[in-house]
Design an enzyme around this catalytic site. Structure first.
Site, mmCIF file in Angstrom:
data_model
loop_
_atom_site.group_PDB
_atom_site.id
_atom_site.type_symbol
_atom_site.label_atom_id
_atom_site.label_comp_id
_atom_site.label_asym_id
_atom_site.label_seq_id
_atom_site.Cartn_x
_atom_site.Cartn_y
_atom_site.Cartn_z
ATOM 1 N N GLN A 129 0.698 -1.256 -0.231
ATOM 2 C CA GLN A 129 -0.443 0.430 0.037
ATOM 3 C C GLN A 129 0.549 1.024 -0.254
ATOM 4 O O GLN A 129 1.873 1.606 0.552
ATOM 5 C CB GLN A 129 -1.168 0.136 1.508
ATOM 6 C CG GLN A 129 0.255 -0.555 2.721
ATOM 7 C CD GLN A 129 -1.233 -1.051 3.387
ATOM 8 O OE1 GLN A 129 -2.083 -0.993 3.555
ATOM 9 N NE2 GLN A 129 -0.455 -1.479 4.276
ATOM 10 N N PRO A 188 -6.445 -7.256 1.200
ATOM 11 C CA PRO A 188 -6.456 -8.280 1.358
ATOM 12 C C PRO A 188 -6.802 -8.115 2.804
ATOM 13 O O PRO A 188 -6.636 -9.102 3.964
ATOM 14 C CB PRO A 188 -4.649 -7.752 1.886
ATOM 15 C CG PRO A 188 -4.784 -6.283 1.640
ATOM 16 C CD PRO A 188 -5.247 -6.060 -0.051
ATOM 17 N N ASP A 199 -7.698 -5.276 14.243
ATOM 18 C CA ASP A 199 -7.134 -3.684 13.876
ATOM 19 C C ASP A 199 -6.647 -3.822 11.858
ATOM 20 O O ASP A 199 -5.469 -3.250 11.810
ATOM 21 C CB ASP A 199 -6.295 -4.129 14.863
ATOM 22 C CG ASP A 199 -5.968 -1.937 14.980
ATOM 23 O OD1 ASP A 199 -7.113 -1.368 13.670
ATOM 24 O OD2 ASP A 199 -4.914 -1.145 15.314
ATOM 25 N N HIS A 208 -7.643 3.488 19.267
ATOM 26 C CA HIS A 208 -6.793 2.655 20.456
ATOM 27 C C HIS A 208 -6.919 1.495 21.693
ATOM 28 O O HIS A 208 -7.367 0.980 21.905
ATOM 29 C CB HIS A 208 -5.780 2.823 20.034
ATOM 30 C CG HIS A 208 -4.966 2.989 19.026
ATOM 31 N ND1 HIS A 208 -4.019 4.188 18.495
ATOM 32 C CD2 HIS A 208 -5.257 2.459 17.359
ATOM 33 C CE1 HIS A 208 -4.325 4.288 16.779
ATOM 34 N NE2 HIS A 208 -4.233 2.724 16.365
HETATM 35 N N1 SAM Z 1 -7.641 2.238 12.511
HETATM 36 C C1 SAM Z 1 -7.433 1.520 11.239
HETATM 37 C C2 SAM Z 1 -8.441 1.294 10.475
HETATM 38 O O1 SAM Z 1 -9.567 1.260 10.875
HETATM 39 O O2 SAM Z 1 -8.300 2.488 9.737
HETATM 40 C C3 SAM Z 1 -6.629 0.659 11.170
HETATM 41 C C4 SAM Z 1 -5.149 0.562 11.114
HETATM 42 S S1 SAM Z 1 -4.173 -0.419 11.085
HETATM 43 C C5 SAM Z 1 -2.613 0.380 10.623
HETATM 44 C C6 SAM Z 1 -4.180 -1.428 9.739
HETATM 45 C C7 SAM Z 1 -3.490 -2.554 9.683
HETATM 46 O O3 SAM Z 1 -4.159 -3.566 8.849
HETATM 47 C C8 SAM Z 1 -2.954 -2.117 7.749
HETATM 48 O O4 SAM Z 1 -1.320 -1.431 8.802
HETATM 49 C C9 SAM Z 1 -2.879 -3.156 6.890
HETATM 50 O O5 SAM Z 1 -1.639 -3.392 6.636
HETATM 51 C C10 SAM Z 1 -3.511 -5.048 8.604
HETATM 52 N N2 SAM Z 1 -3.622 -5.409 7.147
HETATM 53 C C11 SAM Z 1 -4.412 -5.629 6.455
HETATM 54 N N3 SAM Z 1 -5.250 -6.558 6.122
HETATM 55 C C12 SAM Z 1 -4.223 -7.258 6.817
HETATM 56 C C13 SAM Z 1 -4.147 -8.913 6.936
HETATM 57 N N4 SAM Z 1 -4.828 -9.795 5.858
HETATM 58 N N5 SAM Z 1 -3.329 -9.489 8.288
HETATM 59 C C14 SAM Z 1 -2.581 -8.710 8.424
HETATM 60 N N6 SAM Z 1 -2.537 -7.235 8.397
HETATM 61 C C15 SAM Z 1 -3.374 -6.584 7.264
#
Ligand code: SAM
Length: 283
Positions: free
Chosen positions: A35, A166, A159, A66
């Protein structure tokens, strides 16, 4: 996302609305394997992190998200020791989890660059990353949970990003089944569940999928989040066998969460209650 002069604007697709934050400058811009990660200095909200043009974290209001992603689940469990976070790359949820006297927390984030960039620009929420109880893994959380040992965790926190790309599988029944298996009896799941106003359909679909996966008590807790679409967000809690009605009260340093907020957050707005009753509870 559009940048109009000094204003960063995230258009809320399909909703005829948007949020704008006045920026002073852009601090970082990179395309990771997963991304586009951007960091801005804003005038009113401190630093801002966006992923693929969507607001993830600001200095000013991330504490609400959080704290609500972590404390309601942890304080609904009688004695949480082992915690799993899926996603959560900015590490704000991890920071809140580590305020509890847990034994270990494993975080499985897809994109290591999100964590490394957060460490560079958000020192406050990444301050606990080197805590000896924290294990940071970088992998697809869906595949990781599918092969996790059964009955390993007391609490699982999802989260992740919006249900596209993904992260789409993080909202699937198959994934919730794997989470159910990875939890100990009495374990608790909490998943970020988007906006009650904009995404009530998704919340209903999540309730159905989580129930079908085996969870016995499923509740959505709304909370304010002014920089996310509609300014209103939610976490959906579910338990493996136990009730979510028990609140363990213990002093903790927080800025939004407290026992009164915990109890109040379980109250559903009428439109959401009616929709859940009609679409999920109906035989
Ligand atoms: N607070 C945020 C929101 O609700 O918009 C979410 C924040 S956190 C940065 C979300 C994270 O989920 C991202 O860093 C992303 O890379 C991760 N993510 C997305 N799909 C994932 C997957 N299949 N496995 C692990 N992490 C994943």
């Amino acid at each position: 996302m559009t940048m109009d002069g000094l204003w960063y604007t995230e258009v809320w697709a399909g909703q005829g609305s948007a949020i704008s934050l006045k920026t002073a400058r852009k601090l970082h811009d990179e395309q990771s394997p997963y991304q586009r990660i951007e960091i801005y200095e804003t005038e009113g909200f401190g630093r801002l992190m966006t992923l693929d043009g969507l607001v993830m974290v600001t200095d000013r209001d991330n504490f609400i998200y959080h704290e609500m992603m972590s404390h309601p689940a942890l304080f609904s469990h009688p004695d949480p020791k082992s915690v799993l976070i899926i996603g959560g790359g900015d590490c704000g949820t991890l920071h809140e989890v580590l305020k509890h006297p847990i034994t270990e927390v494993t975080q499985v984030e897809l994109d290591e660059r999100v964590t490394r960039v957060a460490e560079q620009y958000f020192p406050a929420i990444t301050a606990s990353n080197h805590d000896a109880r924290a294990k940071l893994l970088f992998a697809d959380g869906i595949a990781w949970v599918a092969s996790a040992q059964a009955g390993q965790f007391d609490v699982i926190l999802i989260d992740g990003t919006d249900p596209i790309g993904p992260a789409a599988g993080l909202f699937s029944e198959a994934f919730y089944k794997d989470c159910w298996r990875a939890l100990r009896p009495g374990g608790i799941l909490a998943a970020q569940s988007e906006s009650p106003l904009f995404h009530a359909d998704l919340i209903c679909t999540m309730h159905k999928a989580i129930r079908t996966a085996g969870f016995s008590d499923v509740r959505t807790l709304p909370f304010p989040q002014c920089t996310y679409p509609s300014g209103w967000w939610s976490t959906t809690l579910a338990s493996k066998g136990a009730t979510l009605d028990t609140l363990r009260e213990q002093a903790l340093s927080t800025r939004y969460y407290n026992p009164a907020i915990h109890k109040a957050a379980f109250a559903l707005p009428q439109f959401l209650r009616e929709q859940l009753d009609a679409r999920v509870s109906a035989p």
